[in-house]
Design a protein around this motif. Structure first.
Motif, PDB file in Angstrom:
ATOM      1  N   ASN A   1      55.289 -22.035 -32.107  1.00 24.65           N
ATOM      2  CA  ASN A   1      55.258 -22.164 -33.561  1.00 24.65           C
ATOM      3  C   ASN A   1      56.361 -23.080 -34.079  1.00 24.65           C
ATOM      4  OD1 ASN A   1      54.382 -18.925 -33.189  1.00 24.65           O
ATOM      5  ND2 ASN A   1      53.053 -20.174 -34.457  1.00 24.65           N
ATOM      6  N   LEU A   2      57.299 -23.470 -33.222  1.00 20.25           N
ATOM      7  CA  LEU A   2      58.387 -24.379 -33.606  1.00 20.25           C
ATOM      8  C   LEU A   2      58.066 -25.761 -33.066  1.00 20.25           C
ATOM      9  CD1 LEU A   2      61.359 -22.040 -32.701  1.00 20.25           C
ATOM     10  CD2 LEU A   2      60.224 -22.298 -34.919  1.00 20.25           C
ATOM     11  N   GLN A   3      57.790 -26.690 -33.982  1.00 19.44           N
ATOM     12  CA  GLN A   3      57.380 -28.029 -33.582  1.00 19.44           C
ATOM     13  C   GLN A   3      58.079 -29.076 -34.432  1.00 19.44           C
ATOM     14  OE1 GLN A   3      53.100 -28.153 -33.738  1.00 19.44           O
ATOM     15  NE2 GLN A   3      52.868 -26.472 -32.308  1.00 19.44           N
ATOM     16  N   ASP A   4      58.812 -29.953 -33.768  1.00 19.73           N
ATOM     17  CA  ASP A   4      59.494 -31.074 -34.440  1.00 19.73           C
ATOM     18  C   ASP A   4      60.390 -30.613 -35.580  1.00 19.73           C
ATOM     19  OD1 ASP A   4      58.224 -32.970 -32.754  1.00 19.73           O
ATOM     20  OD2 ASP A   4      56.429 -32.883 -34.016  1.00 19.73           O
ATOM     21  N   GLY A   5      61.061 -29.485 -35.407  1.00 15.03           N
ATOM     22  CA  GLY A   5      61.983 -28.986 -36.414  1.00 15.03           C
ATOM     23  C   GLY A   5      61.324 -28.222 -37.548  1.00 15.03           C
ATOM     24  N   PHE A   6      60.044 -27.968 -37.446  1.00 13.37           N
ATOM     25  CA  PHE A   6      59.309 -27.256 -38.496  1.00 13.37           C
ATOM     26  C   PHE A   6      58.613 -26.040 -37.903  1.00 13.37           C
ATOM     27  CE2 PHE A   6      59.597 -31.592 -39.992  1.00 13.37           C
ATOM     28  CZ  PHE A   6      59.955 -31.436 -41.311  1.00 13.37           C
ATOM     29  N   ILE A   7      58.312 -25.075 -38.750  1.00 13.73           N
ATOM     30  CA  ILE A   7      57.547 -23.910 -38.319  1.00 13.73           C
ATOM     31  C   ILE A   7      56.076 -24.195 -38.548  1.00 13.73           C
ATOM     32  CG2 ILE A   7      57.064 -21.469 -38.718  1.00 13.73           C
ATOM     33  CD1 ILE A   7      59.966 -21.170 -39.648  1.00 13.73           C
ATOM     34  N   ASN A   8      55.299 -24.074 -37.488  1.00 16.72           N
ATOM     35  CA  ASN A   8      53.848 -24.193 -37.573  1.00 16.72           C
ATOM     36  C   ASN A   8      53.304 -22.775 -37.741  1.00 16.72           C
ATOM     37  OD1 ASN A   8      51.113 -24.321 -37.086  1.00 16.72           O
ATOM     38  ND2 ASN A   8      51.278 -25.806 -35.441  1.00 16.72           N
ATOM     39  N   TRP A   9      52.765 -22.479 -38.918  1.00 22.89           N
ATOM     40  CA  TRP A   9      52.324 -21.123 -39.247  1.00 22.89           C
ATOM     41  C   TRP A   9      50.948 -20.808 -38.685  1.00 22.89           C
ATOM     42  CZ3 TRP A   9      56.049 -18.127 -40.863  1.00 22.89           C
ATOM     43  CH2 TRP A   9      57.143 -18.697 -41.516  1.00 22.89           C
ATOM     44  N   ASN A  10      50.329 -21.765 -38.010  1.00 23.83           N
ATOM     45  CA  ASN A  10      49.014 -21.533 -37.401  1.00 23.83           C
ATOM     46  C   ASN A  10      49.179 -20.671 -36.158  1.00 23.83           C
ATOM     47  OD1 ASN A  10      47.682 -23.217 -39.283  1.00 23.83           O
ATOM     48  ND2 ASN A  10      48.325 -24.996 -38.114  1.00 23.83           N
ATOM     49  N   ASP A  11      48.188 -19.886 -35.852  1.00 26.20           N
ATOM     50  CA  ASP A  11      48.130 -19.121 -34.609  1.00 26.20           C
ATOM     51  C   ASP A  11      49.286 -18.134 -34.458  1.00 26.20           C
ATOM     52  OD1 ASP A  11      46.785 -18.460 -32.255  1.00 26.20           O
ATOM     53  OD2 ASP A  11      48.104 -19.733 -31.054  1.00 26.20           O
ATOM     54  N   LEU A  12      49.695 -17.495 -35.555  1.00 28.73           N
ATOM     55  CA  LEU A  12      50.717 -16.447 -35.469  1.00 28.73           C
ATOM     56  C   LEU A  12      50.133 -15.200 -34.822  1.00 28.73           C
ATOM     57  CD1 LEU A  12      52.558 -16.405 -38.916  1.00 28.73           C
ATOM     58  CD2 LEU A  12      53.488 -17.097 -36.711  1.00 28.73           C
ATOM     59  N   VAL A  13      50.984 -14.453 -34.131  1.00 27.10           N
ATOM     60  CA  VAL A  13      50.629 -13.120 -33.670  1.00 27.10           C
ATOM     61  C   VAL A  13      51.555 -12.140 -34.389  1.00 27.10           C
ATOM     62  CG1 VAL A  13      49.725 -13.877 -31.449  1.00 27.10           C
ATOM     63  CG2 VAL A  13      52.139 -13.283 -31.655  1.00 27.10           C
ATOM     64  N   PHE A  14      51.236 -10.865 -34.313  1.00 25.05           N
ATOM     65  CA  PHE A  14      51.965  -9.845 -35.062  1.00 25.05           C
ATOM     66  C   PHE A  14      52.278  -8.656 -34.167  1.00 25.05           C
ATOM     67  CE2 PHE A  14      49.493 -12.336 -37.937  1.00 25.05           C
ATOM     68  CZ  PHE A  14      50.286 -12.485 -39.058  1.00 25.05           C
ATOM     69  N   THR A  15      53.254  -7.872 -34.569  1.00 27.94           N
ATOM     70  CA  THR A  15      53.568  -6.624 -33.900  1.00 27.94           C
ATOM     71  C   THR A  15      53.695  -5.518 -34.940  1.00 27.94           C
ATOM     72  OG1 THR A  15      55.032  -5.496 -32.351  1.00 27.94           O
ATOM     73  CG2 THR A  15      56.081  -6.987 -33.920  1.00 27.94           C
ATOM     74  N   SER A  16      53.402  -4.320 -34.531  1.00 25.59           N
ATOM     75  CA  SER A  16      53.625  -3.139 -35.372  1.00 25.59           C
ATOM     76  C   SER A  16      54.591  -2.198 -34.680  1.00 25.59           C
ATOM     77  CB  SER A  16      52.300  -2.428 -35.659  1.00 25.59           C
ATOM     78  OG  SER A  16      51.466  -3.261 -36.431  1.00 25.59           O
ATOM     79  N   ASP A  17      55.248  -2.679 -33.637  1.00 26.57           N
ATOM     80  CA  ASP A  17      56.214  -1.895 -32.862  1.00 26.57           C
ATOM     81  C   ASP A  17      57.399  -1.513 -33.751  1.00 26.57           C
ATOM     82  OD1 ASP A  17      58.113  -0.907 -31.127  1.00 26.57           O
ATOM     83  OD2 ASP A  17      57.824  -2.459 -29.626  1.00 26.57           O
ATOM     84  N   PRO A  18      57.693  -0.233 -33.918  1.00 23.73           N
ATOM     85  CA  PRO A  18      58.820   0.183 -34.769  1.00 23.73           C
ATOM     86  C   PRO A  18      60.170  -0.271 -34.226  1.00 23.73           C
ATOM     87  CG  PRO A  18      57.926   2.065 -33.592  1.00 23.73           C
ATOM     88  CD  PRO A  18      57.011   0.903 -33.323  1.00 23.73           C
ATOM     89  N   CYS A  19      60.234  -0.648 -32.968  1.00 23.98           N
ATOM     90  CA  CYS A  19      61.495  -1.105 -32.367  1.00 23.98           C
ATOM     91  C   CYS A  19      61.634  -2.622 -32.419  1.00 23.98           C
ATOM     92  CB  CYS A  19      61.581  -0.644 -30.915  1.00 23.98           C
ATOM     93  SG  CYS A  19      61.609   1.142 -30.752  1.00 23.98           S
ATOM     94  N   SER A  20      60.774  -3.286 -33.176  1.00 23.55           N
ATOM     95  CA  SER A  20      60.797  -4.747 -33.204  1.00 23.55           C
ATOM     96  C   SER A  20      61.941  -5.300 -34.043  1.00 23.55           C
ATOM     97  CB  SER A  20      59.458  -5.292 -33.703  1.00 23.55           C
ATOM     98  OG  SER A  20      59.213  -4.867 -35.020  1.00 23.55           O
ATOM     99  N   GLY A  21      62.748  -4.442 -34.613  1.00 25.99           N
ATOM    100  CA  GLY A  21      63.921  -4.902 -35.365  1.00 25.99           C
ATOM    101  C   GLY A  21      63.707  -4.817 -36.850  1.00 25.99           C
ATOM    102  N   THR A  22      64.738  -5.124 -37.564  1.00 18.87           N
ATOM    103  CA  THR A  22      64.717  -5.100 -39.020  1.00 18.87           C
ATOM    104  C   THR A  22      64.530  -6.506 -39.533  1.00 18.87           C
ATOM    105  OG1 THR A  22      66.218  -3.229 -39.009  1.00 18.87           O
ATOM    106  CG2 THR A  22      66.021  -4.434 -41.068  1.00 18.87           C
ATOM    107  N   LEU A  23      63.674  -6.660 -40.486  1.00 10.70           N
ATOM    108  CA  LEU A  23      63.432  -7.951 -41.092  1.00 10.70           C
ATOM    109  C   LEU A  23      64.421  -8.123 -42.247  1.00 10.70           C
ATOM    110  CD1 LEU A  23      61.633 -10.453 -41.138  1.00 10.70           C
ATOM    111  CD2 LEU A  23      60.092  -9.216 -42.650  1.00 10.70           C
ATOM    112  N   ASN A  24      65.407  -9.006 -42.083  1.00 10.96           N
ATOM    113  CA  ASN A  24      66.413  -9.266 -43.122  1.00 10.96           C
ATOM    114  C   ASN A  24      66.147 -10.621 -43.743  1.00 10.96           C
ATOM    115  OD1 ASN A  24      68.055  -6.917 -42.733  1.00 10.96           O
ATOM    116  ND2 ASN A  24      68.700  -7.830 -40.815  1.00 10.96           N
ATOM    117  N   LEU A  25      65.989 -10.671 -45.034  1.00 10.98           N
ATOM    118  CA  LEU A  25      65.739 -11.913 -45.722  1.00 10.98           C
ATOM    119  C   LEU A  25      66.864 -12.199 -46.715  1.00 10.98           C
ATOM    120  CD1 LEU A  25      61.960 -11.460 -46.607  1.00 10.98           C
ATOM    121  CD2 LEU A  25      62.924 -12.713 -44.675  1.00 10.98           C
ATOM    122  N   ALA A  26      67.297 -13.456 -46.736  1.00  6.76           N
ATOM    123  CA  ALA A  26      68.279 -13.890 -47.732  1.00  6.76           C
ATOM    124  C   ALA A  26      67.555 -14.809 -48.695  1.00  6.76           C
ATOM    125  CB  ALA A  26      69.431 -14.620 -47.054  1.00  6.76           C
ATOM    126  N   ILE A  27      67.430 -14.376 -49.916  1.00  8.16           N
ATOM    127  CA  ILE A  27      66.699 -15.188 -50.904  1.00  8.16           C
ATOM    128  C   ILE A  27      67.621 -15.523 -52.049  1.00  8.16           C
ATOM    129  CG2 ILE A  27      64.740 -15.210 -52.482  1.00  8.16           C
ATOM    130  CD1 ILE A  27      63.312 -13.347 -50.554  1.00  8.16           C
TER     131      ILE A  27
END
Length: 79
Positions: A53-79
């Motif tokens: 998903n990382l191509q030429d310094g950009f995020i390619n949002w195509n073909d994402l996969v997902f997890t529902s694992d509770p141990c996958s960590g905390t999603l921290n966003l700085a906005i």
């Protein structure tokens, strides 16, 4: 495009809402690590960003996969 919609502004990444800013990824995340043992699927709660998903310094949002694992960590966003 001859005009920009009233609530959008033009950026290097396309049109974004006026209250969004373009920032380097390093200013938005507290850390990143390689690899996960969590099972991923086509649907889930947390998107998994893979090396492909990382191509030429950009995020390619195509073909994402997902997890529902509770141990996958905390999603921290700085906005």
């Amino acid at each position: 495009m001859s005009h920009i919609l009233p609530n959008l502004h033009k950026t290097d990444f396309g049109l974004l809402p006026l209250d969004w800013r373009c920032l380097p990824l390093g200013e938005l995340v507290t850390g990143a690590s390689y690899g996960s043992s969590a099972k991923s699927a086509s649907q889930g709660l947390v998107p998994v960003l893979r090396m492909g998903n990382l191509q030429d310094g950009f995020i390619n949002w195509n073909d994402l996969v997902f997890t529902s694992d509770p141990c996958s960590g905390t999603l921290n966003l700085a906005i």
